[in-house]
Structures are given as structure tokens and as C-alpha cells.
Scaffold this motif. Structure first.
Motif, PDB file in Angstrom:
ATOM      1  N   PHE A  35       0.835  -1.302   0.060  1.00 11.27           N
ATOM      2  CA  PHE A  35       0.086   0.055  -0.023  1.00 11.27           C
ATOM      3  C   PHE A  35       0.904   1.294  -0.068  1.00 11.27           C
ATOM      4  N   LYS A  37       0.747   5.421   0.370  1.00  7.93           N
ATOM      5  CA  LYS A  37      -0.189   6.711   0.564  1.00  7.93           C
ATOM      6  C   LYS A  37      -0.179   7.749  -0.506  1.00  7.93           C
ATOM      7  N   ARG A  38      -1.325   8.415  -0.540  1.00  4.72           N
ATOM      8  CA  ARG A  38      -1.333   9.544  -1.577  1.00  4.72           C
ATOM      9  C   ARG A  38      -0.093  10.565  -1.077  1.00  4.72           C
ATOM     10  N   THR A  40       2.928  10.485  -1.963  1.00  8.00           N
ATOM     11  CA  THR A  40       4.286   9.771  -1.802  1.00  8.00           C
ATOM     12  C   THR A  40       5.109   9.987  -3.082  1.00  8.00           C
ATOM     13  N   THR A 109       2.424   9.911  -6.075  1.00 11.58           N
ATOM     14  CA  THR A 109       1.129   9.508  -5.988  1.00 11.58           C
ATOM     15  C   THR A 109       0.066  10.570  -5.866  1.00 11.58           C
ATOM     16  N   ARG A 111      -3.189   9.515  -5.184  1.00  4.60           N
ATOM     17  CA  ARG A 111      -4.216   8.962  -4.334  1.00  4.60           C
ATOM     18  C   ARG A 111      -3.468   7.916  -3.892  1.00  4.60           C
ATOM     19  N   ASP A 112      -4.231   7.349  -2.732  1.00  3.48           N
ATOM     20  CA  ASP A 112      -3.572   5.966  -2.109  1.00  3.48           C
ATOM     21  C   ASP A 112      -3.874   5.067  -3.175  1.00  3.48           C
ATOM     22  N   GLU A 114      -3.364   0.720  -3.865  1.00  5.43           N
ATOM     23  CA  GLU A 114      -3.678  -0.543  -2.971  1.00  5.43           C
ATOM     24  C   GLU A 114      -2.579  -1.400  -3.551  1.00  5.43           C
TER      25      GLU A 114
END
Ligand SMILES: C[S@@+](CC[C@H](N)C(=O)[O-])C[C@H]1O[C@@H](n2cnc3c(N)ncnc32)[C@H](O)[C@@H]1O
Length: 151
Positions: A35, A37-38, A40, A109, A111-112, A114
Motif C-alpha cells: 500500500f 499513501k497519497r 508519496t 502518487t 491517491r492512495d 493498493e
């Protein structure tokens, strides 16, 4: 496609747990095994700059034309490292910023993301290939228009 074509290549030099995977249509792409995070920072790619004249005379007649980013001043830039491996998605999960003085592109990134997702940027709307939006790779196997337009 041979079995070897589908092997993942670990990217141990990166802090994030990323890997390259190959898709029959999209070719190689960057996937995450964790995962993220947004916001990053996932990659900093130094670029190799081609001035307009050498690009017009040589570069655009080669495979470089599928990889180079438009660069301020009229030239084109090849992103070294993972920057050249991000595939296109019209709803990208990674954005990029050209750092012209330092001759770098930074990828962050949007958005987050997955575990198992592909990291994609948007190449803009003038595409030179038939788009396959979803990269489903089995275990077996912001700025607009970053790339050059030459036919
Ligand atoms: C910058 S390269 C990306 C890395 C490339 N997949 C590779 O294996 O070297 C751009 C090329 O990837 C392919 N590509 C990228 N995104 C795609 C997509 N959404 N659908 C189909 N092909 C794609 C196209 O062949 C394009 O010319």
C-alpha cells in the motif's frame, strides 16, 4: 509468450516495494507490492536531454519516440530509471513534475494506491497506440501530453 517474459524483476534499490511486470499489450509496467499513501514520492528520474535538432534528425525515427517527454525549450527528454516504465492511464494514480534546472522528473502518487496496483501516469490525449486501460497481469505469466508527437 515464454515463461521468462512474465517474471517479476525486484527493484531492490527502491525504498518502496515495487516490481516490473509485463503485460502482453501494454508491455512492462510498474506495480506496487505494498500500500502507498497519497502524495508519496515514488521515483526521481534523471533525464537525458535531446535538443530539438538532434531529436528531429535522429531521435524521432527511433524507439525513443515512444519514451521521450516534451521538454521546455523545444527538446525532448528520456527519463532514466522507472520514469520510462510507467504506462498510461486516463485516470492516473501518479503525477509527475519536470524539474528543469536539475534535469529530473519527480513522480508522486495522486491517491492512495493498493497493494498489487499498477502505477500509471497520463500521457495526455494524443496517443500513438491503442489504449488498454486495465493491466491485469496474472501470476503466470500534470501535465498534459508528456510524450513526443512524431508519427
Ligand atoms: C513509455 S513506454 C512505457 C513502458 C513500456 N510498456 C515498455 O515495456 O517499455 C510507452 C509504451 O508503452 C505502451 N503503453 C503504455 N500505456 C499503455 C496502455 N494504456 N495501453 C496500451 N499500451 C500502453 C505503448 O506501447 C507505449 O508506446
Amino acid at each position: 509468450m515464454s515463461k521468462e517474459d512474465n517474471q517479476s524483476v525486484p527493484l531492490d534499490q527502491h525504498k518502496l516495494n515495487l516490481e516490473l511486470k509485463s503485460h502482453p499489450v501494454r508491455g512492462r509496467g510498474v506495480f506496487t507490492k505494498e500500500f502507498i499513501k497519497r502524495n508519496t514520492l515514488v521515483e526521481i528520474s534523471p533525464i537525458l536531454y535531446f535538443n530539438p535538432q538532434e531529436y528531429e534528425t535522429h531521435g524521432k525515427y527511433t524507439v525513443l519516440d515512444q519514451y521521450t517527454y516534451c521538454w521546455p525549450g523545444g527538446g525532448y527528454a528520456l527519463a532514466l530509471g522507472l520514469g520510462s516504465m510507467f504506462n498510461h492511464d486516463s485516470q492516473p494514480n501518479v503525477g509527475f513534475m519536470r524539474d528543469v534546472p536539475n534535469q529530473l522528473i519527480r513522480y508522486t502518487t495522486l491517491r492512495d494506491i493498493e497493494e498489487g496496483e499498477e502505477l500509471c501516469i497520463s500521457y495526455g490525449s494524443h496517443l500513438w497506440f491503442e489504449v488498454q486501460e486495465e493491466a491485469v497481469v496474472s501470476e503466470d505469466e500534470h501535465e498534459p501530453f508528456p510524450f513526443s508527437t512524431s508519427p
